[in-house]
Design a protein around this motif. Structure first.
Motif, PDB file in Angstrom:
ATOM      1  N   MET A   1       0.053  13.382  -2.275  1.00 22.76           N
ATOM      2  CA  MET A   1       1.195  12.874  -3.025  1.00 22.76           C
ATOM      3  C   MET A   1       1.473  11.414  -2.704  1.00 22.76           C
ATOM      4  N   THR A   2       1.290  11.019  -1.440  1.00 26.41           N
ATOM      5  CA  THR A   2       1.513   9.628  -1.063  1.00 26.41           C
ATOM      6  C   THR A   2       0.537   8.709  -1.774  1.00 26.41           C
ATOM      7  N   LEU A   3      -0.746   9.102  -1.784  1.00 23.81           N
ATOM      8  CA  LEU A   3      -1.752   8.283  -2.453  1.00 23.81           C
ATOM      9  C   LEU A   3      -1.496   8.227  -3.960  1.00 23.81           C
ATOM     10  N   GLY A   4      -1.135   9.371  -4.541  1.00 27.87           N
ATOM     11  CA  GLY A   4      -0.844   9.404  -5.973  1.00 27.87           C
ATOM     12  C   GLY A   4       0.355   8.553  -6.327  1.00 27.87           C
ATOM     13  N   TYR A   5       1.387   8.591  -5.473  1.00 24.81           N
ATOM     14  CA  TYR A   5       2.605   7.805  -5.695  1.00 24.81           C
ATOM     15  C   TYR A   5       2.284   6.314  -5.682  1.00 24.81           C
ATOM     16  N   LEU A   6       1.435   5.885  -4.719  1.00 23.49           N
ATOM     17  CA  LEU A   6       1.046   4.480  -4.629  1.00 23.49           C
ATOM     18  C   LEU A   6       0.249   4.046  -5.852  1.00 23.49           C
ATOM     19  N   LEU A   7      -0.679   4.895  -6.271  1.00 26.79           N
ATOM     20  CA  LEU A   7      -1.566   4.557  -7.380  1.00 26.79           C
ATOM     21  C   LEU A   7      -0.789   4.391  -8.682  1.00 26.79           C
ATOM     22  N   GLU A   8       0.228   5.215  -8.895  1.00 23.43           N
ATOM     23  CA  GLU A   8       1.016   5.128 -10.117  1.00 23.43           C
ATOM     24  C   GLU A   8       1.851   3.852 -10.183  1.00 23.43           C
TER      25      GLU A   8
ATOM     26  N   HIS B   1       5.926   1.784   4.936  1.00 22.82           N
ATOM     27  CA  HIS B   1       7.330   2.200   4.879  1.00 22.82           C
ATOM     28  C   HIS B   1       7.466   3.626   4.334  1.00 22.82           C
ATOM     29  N   LEU B   2       6.583   3.999   3.402  1.00 22.61           N
ATOM     30  CA  LEU B   2       6.574   5.390   2.939  1.00 22.61           C
ATOM     31  C   LEU B   2       6.258   6.332   4.095  1.00 22.61           C
ATOM     32  N   LEU B   3       5.248   5.958   4.878  1.00 21.01           N
ATOM     33  CA  LEU B   3       4.835   6.777   6.012  1.00 21.01           C
ATOM     34  C   LEU B   3       5.961   6.907   7.023  1.00 21.01           C
ATOM     35  N   GLN B   4       6.639   5.807   7.305  1.00 25.65           N
ATOM     36  CA  GLN B   4       7.767   5.852   8.236  1.00 25.65           C
ATOM     37  C   GLN B   4       8.855   6.795   7.735  1.00 25.65           C
ATOM     38  N   GLY B   5       9.156   6.704   6.434  1.00 29.56           N
ATOM     39  CA  GLY B   5      10.201   7.559   5.870  1.00 29.56           C
ATOM     40  C   GLY B   5       9.826   9.027   5.890  1.00 29.56           C
ATOM     41  N   LEU B   6       8.574   9.336   5.599  1.00 29.64           N
ATOM     42  CA  LEU B   6       8.126  10.724   5.618  1.00 29.64           C
ATOM     43  C   LEU B   6       8.110  11.280   7.034  1.00 29.64           C
ATOM     44  N   ASN B   7       7.703  10.453   7.998  1.00 24.36           N
ATOM     45  CA  ASN B   7       7.701  10.889   9.392  1.00 24.36           C
ATOM     46  C   ASN B   7       9.114  11.101   9.915  1.00 24.36           C
ATOM     47  N   ALA B   8      10.024  10.191   9.514  1.00 19.85           N
ATOM     48  CA  ALA B   8      11.397  10.270  10.008  1.00 19.85           C
ATOM     49  C   ALA B   8      12.216  11.309   9.256  1.00 19.85           C
ATOM     50  N   GLY B   9      11.750  11.693   8.075  1.00 20.55           N
ATOM     51  CA  GLY B   9      12.496  12.656   7.283  1.00 20.55           C
ATOM     52  C   GLY B   9      13.501  12.004   6.360  1.00 20.55           C
TER      53      GLY B   9
ATOM     54  N   THR C   1      10.766  13.486  -3.439  1.00 22.98           N
ATOM     55  CA  THR C   1      10.918  12.136  -3.965  1.00 22.98           C
ATOM     56  C   THR C   1       9.590  11.608  -4.472  1.00 22.98           C
ATOM     57  N   LEU C   2       8.505  11.959  -3.766  1.00 25.38           N
ATOM     58  CA  LEU C   2       7.180  11.496  -4.176  1.00 25.38           C
ATOM     59  C   LEU C   2       6.751  12.104  -5.504  1.00 25.38           C
ATOM     60  N   LEU C   3       7.352  13.225  -5.882  1.00 24.71           N
ATOM     61  CA  LEU C   3       6.991  13.888  -7.135  1.00 24.71           C
ATOM     62  C   LEU C   3       7.703  13.280  -8.339  1.00 24.71           C
ATOM     63  N   LYS C   4       8.665  12.390  -8.074  1.00 21.32           N
ATOM     64  CA  LYS C   4       9.374  11.776  -9.183  1.00 21.32           C
ATOM     65  C   LYS C   4       8.404  10.919  -9.973  1.00 21.32           C
ATOM     66  N   SER C   5       8.258  11.240 -11.231  1.00 18.06           N
ATOM     67  CA  SER C   5       7.280  10.548 -12.069  1.00 18.06           C
ATOM     68  C   SER C   5       7.646   9.093 -12.241  1.00 18.06           C
ATOM     69  N   HIS C   6       6.619   8.263 -12.432  1.00 19.37           N
ATOM     70  CA  HIS C   6       6.863   6.849 -12.684  1.00 19.37           C
ATOM     71  C   HIS C   6       7.363   6.626 -14.108  1.00 19.37           C
ATOM     72  N   GLN C   7       7.677   7.730 -14.815  1.00 21.48           N
ATOM     73  CA  GLN C   7       8.258   7.585 -16.144  1.00 21.48           C
ATOM     74  C   GLN C   7       9.590   6.841 -16.061  1.00 21.48           C
ATOM     75  N   ARG C   8      10.199   6.904 -14.877  1.00 21.75           N
ATOM     76  CA  ARG C   8      11.441   6.204 -14.659  1.00 21.75           C
ATOM     77  C   ARG C   8      11.255   4.705 -14.913  1.00 21.75           C
TER      78      ARG C   8
ATOM     79  N   GLN D   1      10.947  -2.014   0.141  1.00 22.09           N
ATOM     80  CA  GLN D   1      11.746  -1.125  -0.699  1.00 22.09           C
ATOM     81  C   GLN D   1      10.849  -0.084  -1.335  1.00 22.09           C
ATOM     82  N   PRO D   2      10.412   0.910  -0.560  1.00 23.00           N
ATOM     83  CA  PRO D   2       9.462   1.896  -1.072  1.00 23.00           C
ATOM     84  C   PRO D   2      10.012   2.851  -2.080  1.00 23.00           C
ATOM     85  N   ILE D   3      11.278   3.070  -2.086  1.00 23.78           N
ATOM     86  CA  ILE D   3      11.849   4.032  -3.039  1.00 23.78           C
ATOM     87  C   ILE D   3      12.954   3.367  -3.864  1.00 23.78           C
TER      88      ILE D   3
END
Length: 371
Positions: free
Chosen positions: A313-320, A334-342, A348-355, A369-371
């Motif tokens: 999901m992380t790789l897919g989120y970056l690619l989109e 920063h994505l990795l830090q947020g996922l590790n820290a909770g 959140t990673l599943l939110k489509s880039h349709q936004r 600003q990863p999210i």
């Protein structure tokens, strides 16, 4: 979602007619095209000891062969009579490089020299312009040894799959060990050494030794038998991380459930790249290639420690979002830090880039600003 579920989803996305080169190996009645011959050589480049330049040169030679097959039926069907200068121009290398790599290909039996008395390459044509006799470099061995090359490729792919499985087991065992780091600072040195080893391409024996050392450490800490850890299946094992943020409940990757439709909506680019993957090893290799193209470097290893689902999901989120990301590596960090820290949920990673589309022209996203 576990790795096997990811693989089943990707397999389901593959076209109905898709099949691997191995499957077609038994179709002896259908002669392989010249590009199929090149592909199998490219697949076994590593065991043959060939560099990318040799493959580029071989591709240039094949491009000079008329027709779609390399056959002994006609002299122009398997002899490349282009000069070294012409080959150098088409392969974008020097003439000296061409000479060196031709010698390598000949020594491996991939090419044979059909020399003239003066050592030149030439072709004789009939009144219709068809080549009836030629001297130069014969590519016929590629066709004659095709079955042999297919067998070598199958053995090579099997070895790569075993190596990948062994590496995954090391990663999972290391992630178990990571949970003890907050209370056992003396493990930090061993943990860093293991991580550095996994970042490199090492032989199976080195990975087996590493897995043994990690499981021995875990056995001393938990009393769990090393045999159980060696038998852990990386496809069903969830990654467990330390509680770094007490205000956010940690999520277990093994409990993540994502439907096919959700994956395609959220990560259409990544799904398109992996949809024709032959197997799990090929799928992981392609994801690694994408991570390299995004310049993630050693950070991809850290992302894989999140577990197969979150890594996907992380790789897919970056690619989109790549067009709007200024620095992909910093963004991924920063994505990795947020996922590790909770502080960042996998949902959140599943939110489509349709936004993005609904906002019109989106500004460039800062790495902070990863999210």
């Amino acid at each position: 979602m576990s790795a096997d579920k990811i693989m089943r989803t990707l397999t389901g996305l593959a076209p109905q007619g898709a099949h691997s080169p191995r499957h077609s190996a038994g179709q002896e009645s259908i002669a392989p095209t010249k590009w199929s011959l090149l592909q199998v050589i490219e697949d076994i480049r590593e065991p043959l000891g060939l560099k990318g330049t040799s493959i580029s040169l071989l591709r240039a030679m094949i491009s000079f062969i008329k027709g779609n097959h390399i056959t002994a039926a006609g002299d122009d069907g398997h002899v490349c009579f282009a000069s070294n200068a012409a080959l150098a121009k088409r392969a974008h290398v020097s003439v000296q490089t061409v000479e060196r790599h031709i010698a390598k290909l000949v020594s491996l039996g991939l090419l044979t020299r059909r020399s003239s008395a003066n050592g030149k390459r030439w072709a004789r044509r009939d009144r219709n312009g068809r080549v009836v006799l030629a001297t130069g470099l014969s590519l016929l061995p590629l066709s004659e040894r095709f079955a042999e090359f297919l067998q070598l490729n199958q053995t090579h792919q099997d070895n790569l799959a075993k190596l990948s499985l062994l590496r995954d087991r090391c990663v999972i065992a290391l992630s178990k060990l990571k949970t003890f780091l907050p209370s056992r600072s003396d493990l930090e040195s061993f943990f860093q050494t293991a991580r550095n080893l996994l970042r490199r391409r090492v032989p199976a024996q080195a990975l087996s030794t590493l897995l043994h050392d990690i499981t021995q450490e875990l056995q001393s800490l938990t009393g769990e038998k090393a045999e159980n850890l060696r038998g852990t299946d990386p496809e069903i094992e969830g990654h467990k991380e330390p509680q770094l943020n007490q205000s956010v409940k940690k999520e277990d990757s093994s409990q993540i459930e994502v439907s096919t439709n959700e994956m395609e909506r959220a990560y259409p680019r990544l799904c398109a790249e992996l949809r024709t993957a032959r197997d799990q090893s090929d799928c992981e290799r392609r994801m690694g290639d994408i991570a390299s193209q995004l310049n993630l470097g050693n950070l991809w290893f850290e992302i894989r420690l999140l577990g197969p689902a979150k890594a996907f999901m992380t790789l897919g989120y970056l690619l989109e979002r790549i067009e709007s990301i200024d620095k992909p590596r910093g963004y991924a960090f920063h994505l990795l830090q947020g996922l590790n820290a909770g502080t960042i949920s996998w949902k959140t990673l599943l939110k489509s880039h349709q936004r993005k589309a609904s906002h019109g022209n989106e500004r460039t996203v800062s790495a902070s600003q990863p999210i």
